[in-house]
Design a protein around this motif. Structure first.
Motif, PDB file in Angstrom:
ATOM      1  N   GLY A  37       0.828  -1.188   0.000  1.00 17.31           N
ATOM      2  CA  GLY A  37       0.000   0.000   0.000  1.00 17.31           C
ATOM      3  C   GLY A  37       0.863   1.239   0.000  1.00 17.31           C
ATOM      4  N   SER A  38       0.219   2.372   0.015  1.00 17.26           N
ATOM      5  CA  SER A  38       0.976   3.619  -0.038  1.00 17.26           C
ATOM      6  C   SER A  38       1.727   3.898   1.260  1.00 17.26           C
ATOM      7  CB  SER A  38       0.044   4.784  -0.359  1.00 17.26           C
ATOM      8  OG  SER A  38      -0.988   4.868   0.594  1.00 17.26           O
ATOM      9  N   PHE A  39       1.326   3.250   2.370  1.00 17.44           N
ATOM     10  CA  PHE A  39       1.975   3.490   3.651  1.00 17.44           C
ATOM     11  C   PHE A  39       2.925   2.388   4.067  1.00 17.44           C
ATOM     12  CE2 PHE A  39      -2.099   5.781   3.965  1.00 17.44           C
ATOM     13  CZ  PHE A  39      -1.581   7.059   3.991  1.00 17.44           C
ATOM     14  N   GLY A  40       2.899   1.237   3.394  1.00 17.56           N
ATOM     15  CA  GLY A  40       3.781   0.151   3.778  1.00 17.56           C
ATOM     16  C   GLY A  40       3.373  -1.167   3.171  1.00 17.56           C
ATOM     17  N   SER A  58       4.564  -3.533   7.968  1.00 14.81           N
ATOM     18  CA  SER A  58       5.738  -2.667   8.024  1.00 14.81           C
ATOM     19  C   SER A  58       5.328  -1.330   7.424  1.00 14.81           C
ATOM     20  CB  SER A  58       6.914  -3.277   7.262  1.00 14.81           C
ATOM     21  OG  SER A  58       6.607  -3.386   5.893  1.00 14.81           O
ATOM     22  N   PHE A  59       5.850  -0.265   7.994  1.00 13.89           N
ATOM     23  CA  PHE A  59       5.480   1.073   7.568  1.00 13.89           C
ATOM     24  C   PHE A  59       6.695   1.807   7.051  1.00 13.89           C
ATOM     25  CE2 PHE A  59       2.432  -0.197  10.769  1.00 13.89           C
ATOM     26  CZ  PHE A  59       1.240   0.133  10.175  1.00 13.89           C
ATOM     27  N   LYS A  60       6.457   2.620   6.030  1.00 15.78           N
ATOM     28  CA  LYS A  60       7.516   3.475   5.529  1.00 15.78           C
ATOM     29  C   LYS A  60       7.821   4.507   6.593  1.00 15.78           C
ATOM     30  CE  LYS A  60       6.036   2.900   0.802  1.00 15.78           C
ATOM     31  NZ  LYS A  60       5.391   3.536  -0.341  1.00 15.78           N
ATOM     32  N   ASN A  61       9.043   4.932   6.655  1.00 21.27           N
ATOM     33  CA  ASN A  61       9.469   5.876   7.694  1.00 21.27           C
ATOM     34  C   ASN A  61       9.371   7.305   7.165  1.00 21.27           C
ATOM     35  OD1 ASN A  61      10.448   6.907  10.030  1.00 21.27           O
ATOM     36  ND2 ASN A  61      12.561   6.354   9.651  1.00 21.27           N
ATOM     37  N   ASP A  62       8.138   7.822   7.092  1.00 18.66           N
ATOM     38  CA  ASP A  62       7.958   9.223   6.728  1.00 18.66           C
ATOM     39  C   ASP A  62       6.807   9.800   7.538  1.00 18.66           C
ATOM     40  OD1 ASP A  62       5.597   8.401   5.513  1.00 18.66           O
ATOM     41  OD2 ASP A  62       6.416   8.471   3.506  1.00 18.66           O
ATOM     42  N   SER A  63       6.621  11.086   7.476  1.00 17.97           N
ATOM     43  CA  SER A  63       5.668  11.753   8.357  1.00 17.97           C
ATOM     44  C   SER A  63       4.221  11.317   8.107  1.00 17.97           C
ATOM     45  CB  SER A  63       5.782  13.276   8.194  1.00 17.97           C
ATOM     46  OG  SER A  63       5.491  13.651   6.870  1.00 17.97           O
ATOM     47  N   VAL A  64       3.847  11.032   6.883  1.00 17.23           N
ATOM     48  CA  VAL A  64       2.478  10.619   6.599  1.00 17.23           C
ATOM     49  C   VAL A  64       2.198   9.263   7.204  1.00 17.23           C
ATOM     50  CG1 VAL A  64       0.833  10.070   4.783  1.00 17.23           C
ATOM     51  CG2 VAL A  64       2.378  12.011   4.502  1.00 17.23           C
ATOM     52  N   GLU A  68      -0.428   7.673  10.173  1.00 18.23           N
ATOM     53  CA  GLU A  68      -1.302   6.545   9.900  1.00 18.23           C
ATOM     54  C   GLU A  68      -1.124   5.438  10.943  1.00 18.23           C
ATOM     55  OE1 GLU A  68      -3.826   6.222   7.690  1.00 18.23           O
ATOM     56  OE2 GLU A  68      -3.432   8.340   7.342  1.00 18.23           O
ATOM     57  N   VAL A  69       0.114   5.183  11.346  1.00 17.32           N
ATOM     58  CA  VAL A  69       0.363   4.166  12.384  1.00 17.32           C
ATOM     59  C   VAL A  69      -0.348   4.582  13.661  1.00 17.32           C
ATOM     60  CG1 VAL A  69       2.128   3.154  13.879  1.00 17.32           C
ATOM     61  CG2 VAL A  69       2.569   3.426  11.435  1.00 17.32           C
TER      62      VAL A  69
END
Length: 72
Positions: A37-40, A58-64, A68-69
């Motif tokens: 997905g767009s977040f991970g 797993s989540f991408k490490n950015d502010s958005v 979301e987490v």
């Protein structure tokens, strides 16, 4: 930037208070990507020493995605 710091603080406190768990990928075996997905990503895996399957997020490490987490 303050909202991001507050979100990170909340996330770290939730892990420290054991409301959330943080596991290393090395604790799992048979990892298979089952969704993106767009977040991970979502990964199917077996926890070592068990026969149980888990879905790992797993989540991408950015502010958005940090927001979301926290929202999840």
């Amino acid at each position: 930037m303050l909202a991001i710091k507050e979100s990170l603080d909340w996330l770290e406190k939730s892990i420290a208070d054991e409301n959330l768990n943080n596991y290393e990928y090395s604790e799992f075996k048979n990892l298979k990507l089952i969704g993106e997905g767009s977040f991970g990503n979502v990964i199917s895996a077996k926890w070592k020493n068990t026969d149980r399957f888990f879905a790992l997020k797993s989540f991408k490490n950015d502010s958005v995605s940090i927001k979301e987490v926290v929202n999840e």
